[in-house]
Motif scaffolding. Structure first.
Motif, mmCIF file in Angstrom:
data_model
loop_
_atom_site.group_PDB
_atom_site.id
_atom_site.type_symbol
_atom_site.label_atom_id
_atom_site.label_comp_id
_atom_site.label_asym_id
_atom_site.label_seq_id
_atom_site.Cartn_x
_atom_site.Cartn_y
_atom_site.Cartn_z
ATOM 1 N N THR A 27 -49.983 5.618 -9.756
ATOM 2 C CA THR A 27 -49.824 7.056 -9.523
ATOM 3 C C THR A 27 -49.982 7.416 -8.053
ATOM 4 O O THR A 27 -49.565 8.499 -7.629
ATOM 5 N N GLY A 30 -46.300 7.119 -6.424
ATOM 6 C CA GLY A 30 -45.184 7.820 -7.051
ATOM 7 C C GLY A 30 -44.533 7.049 -8.177
ATOM 8 O O GLY A 30 -43.325 7.172 -8.400
ATOM 9 N N LYS A 174 -52.737 12.197 -5.829
ATOM 10 C CA LYS A 174 -51.718 11.462 -6.570
ATOM 11 C C LYS A 174 -50.430 12.279 -6.701
ATOM 12 O O LYS A 174 -50.438 13.507 -6.560
ATOM 13 N N SER A 175 -49.358 11.602 -7.004
ATOM 14 C CA SER A 175 -48.089 12.280 -7.265
ATOM 15 C C SER A 175 -48.216 13.130 -8.526
ATOM 16 O O SER A 175 -48.533 12.605 -9.594
ATOM 17 N N THR A 177 -45.931 14.384 -10.359
ATOM 18 C CA THR A 177 -44.986 13.880 -11.364
ATOM 19 C C THR A 177 -45.520 12.616 -12.013
ATOM 20 O O THR A 177 -45.465 12.455 -13.235
ATOM 21 N N SER A 178 -46.050 11.711 -11.206
ATOM 22 C CA SER A 178 -46.593 10.463 -11.741
ATOM 23 C C SER A 178 -47.750 10.722 -12.692
ATOM 24 O O SER A 178 -47.877 10.061 -13.733
ATOM 25 N N ASP A 213 -40.366 10.611 -5.192
ATOM 26 C CA ASP A 213 -41.783 10.267 -5.037
ATOM 27 C C ASP A 213 -42.003 8.771 -4.906
ATOM 28 O O ASP A 213 -42.929 8.340 -4.203
ATOM 29 N N ASN A 216 -41.084 7.759 -1.307
ATOM 30 C CA ASN A 216 -42.063 8.328 -0.383
ATOM 31 C C ASN A 216 -43.429 7.658 -0.538
ATOM 32 O O ASN A 216 -44.124 7.390 0.443
ATOM 33 N N GLY A 217 -43.812 7.401 -1.792
ATOM 34 C CA GLY A 217 -45.112 6.788 -2.043
ATOM 35 C C GLY A 217 -45.211 5.379 -1.503
ATOM 36 O O GLY A 217 -46.204 5.013 -0.860
ATOM 37 N N TRP A 232 -45.236 14.562 -1.693
ATOM 38 C CA TRP A 232 -44.715 14.535 -3.051
ATOM 39 C C TRP A 232 -43.738 15.684 -3.287
ATOM 40 O O TRP A 232 -43.863 16.757 -2.690
#
Length: 309
Positions: A27, A30, A174-175, A177-178, A213, A216-217, A232
């Motif tokens: 997470t 992403g 954390k993301s 979305t994740s 994400d 990017n992550g 994010w």
């Protein structure tokens, strides 16, 4: 960690030493806990699996035995001798898999030098109660709200208040979305069999490859030196809609499926789950309800050990 967990955590025998570190850090880059994490994590006791999936918290050394991610704990100094001893084992032709695993189990126990006396279980007592209370919910927003209430509760121990502050900070990094995908996967994965888990995770992972994400992550946390803060998209939990999360779990008609090598060997629970690990809480509760503890401490412990035979 991550993929390394997937290579080992589904095995019936999992040995931890003082050097072992377990974590599912997805997470934070992403992504989501894949490699069968949707199957393994929900089957840990209580809501420990959800906590590990969302926070990427690490379990070190003997904590893996206590949490259920390992079935045995030995000191790393005996690994060489243990490896030699295991290589000498000879099984009878008619021994089935369970019998062979029990022989391996008893061999490992020959090298057991005991548990560290100065490392009590970390996910236990008030900490475990707080995890189960806060991470039992089906939305990330509800989990965060529960953590905030625990943090602000006048009756909460200072240790738990400190834990909630750190957990809230961790989740905020954390993301979004994740977090939502990982939580959904944990809840659904509780009812998936092994084949369904890997098929579903394959499609979820493919959808993450199309999401900003993940790029990017990975770039910010793994490629940039020193690591930078990930940007994010969306940046806030409230901006991640249910429809967006639904799309991660939708399998398009005609989509390529993952070819599995173990067709016909599906299961909903690990077949040797009770044979190697510490007694499950449900077993302890059943024994206590029967009044087995009234027979004496030694007799009660012997009864629990017998569950592994």
């Amino acid at each position: 960690m991550g993929g390394g967990v997937g290579l080992s955590v589904h095995a019936p025998i999992r040995i931890a030493t003082e050097n072992t570190v377990f974590a599912m850090p997805e997470t934070g880059i992403g992504f989501f806990p894949d490699v069968g994490g949707s199957f393994f994590l929900p089957r840990l006791e209580g809501h420990i699996g959800t906590y590990l999936a969302l926070t990427s918290s690490q379990l070190k050394g003997v904590q893996n035995l206590y949490a259920g991610t390992a079935t045995h704990y030995i000191d790393s100094s005996v690994l060489g001798n243990l490896t030699s001893r295991l290589s000498e084992l000879v099984f009878k032709d008619y021994d089935n898999l369970r019998a062979r695993l029990k022989i391996i189990d008893r061999t490992i126990e020959e090298f057991n030098t005991g548990l560290p006396h100065d490392e009590p279980p970390q996910i236990a007592g008030n900490s475990r109660l707080a995890i189960d209370h806060c991470f039992r919910y089906d939305t990330v927003e509800q989990i965060i709200s529960a953590l905030e209430k625990e943090r602000d509760s006048p009756g909460a121990p200072q240790q738990i208040k400190d834990w909630t502050v750190q957990t809230l900070k961790t989740l905020s990094e954390k993301s979004p979305t994740s977090l939502k995908v990982a939580l959904r996967a944990c809840r659904l994965g509780k009812n998936w069999n092994t084949s369904e888990t890997f098929q579903r995770e394959y499609h979820i992972a493919a959808n993450f490859m199309k999401h900003p994400d993940f790029v990017n992550g990975v770039s910010s946390r793994l490629i940039h030196k020193p690591p930078t803060k990930a940007e994010w998209s969306p940046a806030k939990l409230e901006d991640v809609t249910n429809e967006q999360i639904d799309a991660f779990f939708k399998v398009e008609e005609g989509a390529e499926s993952l070819e599995l090598l173990t067709q016909g060997l599906d299961y909903h629970q690990y077949p040797f789950m009770h044979d190697m690990c510490l007694p499950r809480e449900e077993d302890l509760e059943a024994a206590l309800r029967r009044g087995d503890q009234k027979k004496g401490k030694k007799e009660f412990v012997d009864k629990m050990v017998d569950l592994r035979e």
